[in-house]
Motif scaffolding. Structure first.
Motif, mmCIF file in Angstrom:
data_model
loop_
_atom_site.group_PDB
_atom_site.id
_atom_site.type_symbol
_atom_site.label_atom_id
_atom_site.label_comp_id
_atom_site.label_asym_id
_atom_site.label_seq_id
_atom_site.Cartn_x
_atom_site.Cartn_y
_atom_site.Cartn_z
ATOM 1 N N THR A 26 0.694 -1.391 0.080
ATOM 2 C CA THR A 26 -0.320 0.031 -0.176
ATOM 3 C C THR A 26 0.624 1.289 0.087
ATOM 4 N N ARG A 27 1.859 0.583 -0.154
ATOM 5 C CA ARG A 27 3.263 2.085 -0.606
ATOM 6 C C ARG A 27 2.995 2.470 0.986
ATOM 7 N N GLY A 28 2.840 2.427 1.951
ATOM 8 C CA GLY A 28 2.693 2.444 3.627
ATOM 9 C C GLY A 28 1.564 3.206 3.580
ATOM 10 N N MET A 29 0.809 2.867 3.287
ATOM 11 C CA MET A 29 -0.679 3.482 3.461
ATOM 12 C C MET A 29 -1.295 2.589 4.761
ATOM 13 N N LEU A 30 -2.483 3.207 5.756
ATOM 14 C CA LEU A 30 -2.788 1.965 5.669
ATOM 15 C C LEU A 30 -3.864 0.976 5.138
ATOM 16 N N GLY A 31 -3.535 -0.298 5.577
ATOM 17 C CA GLY A 31 -3.951 -1.109 5.109
ATOM 18 C C GLY A 31 -2.656 -2.379 4.720
ATOM 19 N N GLY A 32 -3.229 -3.276 3.499
ATOM 20 C CA GLY A 32 -2.698 -4.504 3.055
ATOM 21 C C GLY A 32 -3.459 -5.086 1.673
ATOM 22 N N GLY A 33 -2.425 -5.849 1.540
ATOM 23 C CA GLY A 33 -3.077 -7.250 0.400
ATOM 24 C C GLY A 33 -3.375 -8.097 1.566
ATOM 25 N N PHE A 34 -4.408 -9.064 0.705
ATOM 26 C CA PHE A 34 -4.299 -10.391 0.778
ATOM 27 C C PHE A 34 -4.440 -11.444 -0.114
ATOM 28 N N VAL A 35 -4.182 -12.500 0.086
ATOM 29 C CA VAL A 35 -4.736 -13.441 -1.228
ATOM 30 C C VAL A 35 -5.160 -14.865 0.068
ATOM 31 N N TYR A 36 -6.548 -15.034 -0.287
ATOM 32 C CA TYR A 36 -7.051 -15.944 -0.261
ATOM 33 C C TYR A 36 -7.661 -16.995 -1.273
ATOM 34 N N THR A 37 -7.662 -18.665 -0.704
ATOM 35 C CA THR A 37 -7.428 -19.071 -1.679
ATOM 36 C C THR A 37 -9.676 -20.008 -1.289
ATOM 37 N N ASN A 38 -10.199 -20.471 -2.398
ATOM 38 C CA ASN A 38 -11.563 -20.838 -2.797
ATOM 39 C C ASN A 38 -11.360 -21.919 -3.365
ATOM 40 N N LYS A 39 -12.068 -22.529 -3.494
ATOM 41 C CA LYS A 39 -12.535 -23.923 -4.678
ATOM 42 C C LYS A 39 -11.870 -23.859 -5.165
ATOM 43 N N GLU A 40 -12.136 -22.973 -6.351
ATOM 44 C CA GLU A 40 -11.329 -23.191 -7.726
ATOM 45 C C GLU A 40 -10.899 -22.003 -8.029
ATOM 46 N N SER A 41 -10.598 -21.152 -7.039
ATOM 47 C CA SER A 41 -10.454 -19.632 -7.346
ATOM 48 C C SER A 41 -9.646 -19.072 -6.364
ATOM 49 N N ILE A 42 -8.867 -18.388 -6.311
ATOM 50 C CA ILE A 42 -8.191 -17.013 -5.286
ATOM 51 C C ILE A 42 -8.582 -15.843 -5.093
#
Lengths: 435, 91
Positions: free
Chosen positions: A221-237
């Motif tokens: 986030t270039r240091g901004m409040l927040g972040g990235g996420f990755v969640y795995t679904n059945k046949e997608s992410i």
């Protein structure tokens, strides 16, 4: 004017949990959903924590269309060209009773709507509510909510459950809550990327049916409040970014928000995970991050607020919650309305039991415990300095250079003194005690 | 994949009326930040050749970020009528 016992505005998790419970009690309940189907407008990061809600509607969860039981939690602190990941796996995360599942809302909410309909709730899609009807208001008092207007139609109800979602357009227009403010809001957006189940299990080292949740803080986030996420679904992410709106507004050199996700996906540690996948959908949603200080009064004459519309969500950095609060608030709304109806009192006094129930439940207790978090996470050092410093220190520990190496303890001490032994860090630590 | 291609993956049912209207008389006089140009995750806001803000509302994801971030109340923002707007199939 057509009349029902209870109108529910919004067919998301809060509204559907309310409708399910009310219909089960034999009340006449109508859910008005503006999308083509329940879930058509809904977005999650994300995952649903089960333990808080397992005992509410226990008959439902056995057959719910979950994606994957989250067996492994990871958080990555990202610096410049170096990152450090903490990975936590527990037999208890995805055991006999998994503590959380990833979900996709279009599928999940439609299933929940079908369950509510089986109990007798009337689910009306393609119906946008334009106004909460009131009587007896004025002089700054909202008056009694007596129903809704949708297009040309007016429908009356003893109680209207406002579960319209995070923007709270109807409730704020009626003076029942404040409009969302940038300081208390974040933007979440994501891609759903299709990958075969086997590929997901190989790439994330998962047993069949198990899933992973992975959060990223720092340069994403270039240091901004927040972040990235990755969640795995059945046949997608689900791959996405959350960024604080106030932080976006304060950038010295603003970056277009959507670019953060493209940059995230191109990172050397993410690119191999999404490789070969087919992007199937792009979605975005606002997130309420103001915590309990921004939760409005939850009930009044003839109405209740539930779910995101009531600001019931909690970003505690490593755990992000909202859907469990939504379901629990809908559950308690149904119980409160059913009891109030039986007692023949749907006034402020009769509906006050809703807020009491939420105060006695994990919903307002957890939000109260986390009261300080929204202001703590406004500290930009959490998203800029520390992820970078941790990664730098970890990298130095694992580096062998051309010159003779100093003792490990010296390397650690040097890094610690450089980035962690300062008045600012002590101050930050002191603020974190309230988390 | 650029942002237009991403939006092309989503299902939209277009309403006749725009769901976002920009009040350029406000934007051009009192707004210095012009946050709408960079906060929108669908990148719907742009400047025309007269430096006026135009919004390609047809690709709106209905997140409300522009409305929340507009410090000068220069956006008329509403949900599309029932059945219209974005319809997510997964999210």
């Amino acid at each position: 004017m057509e009349r029902v016992d209870c109108i529910v505005v919004g067919g998301g998790l809060a509204g559907l949990a309310a409708a399910y419970g009310l219909a089960a009690e034999g009340l006449e309940v109508m859910v008005l959903e503006r999308g083509n189907y329940a879930g058509a407008k809904n977005v999650t990061g994300g995952r649903l924590y089960m333990d808080p809600i397992r005992a509410l509607y226990p008959e439902l969860w056995e057959e719910a269309p979950f994606e994957r039981a989250v067996a492994r939690e990871s958080i990555t602190m990202m610096g410049d060209g170096a990152h450090t990941t903490v990975e936590v796996a527990s037999d208890r995360f995805a055991g006999a009773q998994p503590q959380s599942y990833t979900v996709l809302r279009a599928r999940f909410d439609q299933w929940f709507a079908d369950k509510a309909a089986e109990k007798g709730a009337m689910i009306v899609p393609n119906m946008k509510v334009d106004e909460l009807l009131r009587e007896g208001g004025g002089d700054g008092r909202p008056g009694r909510v007596i129903g809704i207007r949708a297009g040309g139609d007016e429908i009356g109800a003893d109680v209207t459950i406002v579960a319209e979602g995070v923007l709270g357009m109807l409730a704020s227009a009626a003076g029942l809550r404040a409009e969302p403010a940038a300081r208390d809001s974040a933007l979440g957006f994501k891609e759903v990327i299709e990958l075969p189940a086997g590929v997901i299990e190989d790439r994330w080292r998962l047993n069949e049916g198990e899933g992973a949740a992975h959060l990223f803080m720092g340069t994403v986030t270039r240091g901004m409040l927040g972040g990235g996420f990755v969640y795995t679904n059945k046949e997608s992410i689900s791959v996405g970014v959350v960024v604080g709106m106030a932080a976006m507004l304060q950038q010295a050199e603003p970056v277009e928000s959507y670019k953060l996700l493209d940059e995230f996906k191109e990172l050397p540690q993410i690119a191999p995970l999404v490789k070969g996948g087919t992007v199937a959908e792009y979605s975005a949603h606002a997130i309420a991050e103001g915590g309990i200080a921004r939760v409005p009064k939850l009930f009044g004459d003839g109405y209740l607020l539930a779910g995101d519309a009531a600001g019931l969500s909690l970003n505690a950095l490593v755990t992000v919650r909202g859907m469990d609060f939504a379901i629990a608030s809908g559950y308690h709304a149904a119980r409160a309305v059913a009891t109030a109806k039986k007692a023949g009192d749907t006034s402020v006094a009769g509906l006050a039991r809703y807020e009491r129930a939420l105060r006695e439940s994990f919903v307002l207790k957890d939000l109260e415990t986390s009261r300080a978090i929204p202001r703590i996470v406004e500290n930009p050092r959490l998203f800029m300095h520390y992820p970078r410093a941790v990664s730098k220190l970890a990298e130095s520990v694992f580096t062998i250079g051309a010159q003779p190496s100093p003792r490990l303890a010296k390397t650690v001490w040097k890094g610690a003194r450089r980035d962690f032994l300062s008045l600012a860090t002590l101050k930050d630590l002191w603020s974190l005690r309230k988390m | 994949m650029n942002i237009d291609a991403k939006l092309g993956l989503d299902v939209f049912k277009l309403d006749k009326e725009p769901q976002i209207v920009v009040k350029n008389e406000i934007c051009s006089t009192v707004c210095v930040n012009r946050a709408c140009l960079y906060v929108c995750p669908a990148d719907l806001f742009e400047l025309d050749d007269q430096q006026r803000i135009v919004v390609n509302w047809e690709g709106c994801l209905e997140c409300g970020t522009c409305m929340i971030c507009c410090e000068k109340d220069a956006l008329e923002w509403r949900y599309p009528r029932g059945e219209f707007g974005v319809q997510y199939r997964m999210s």
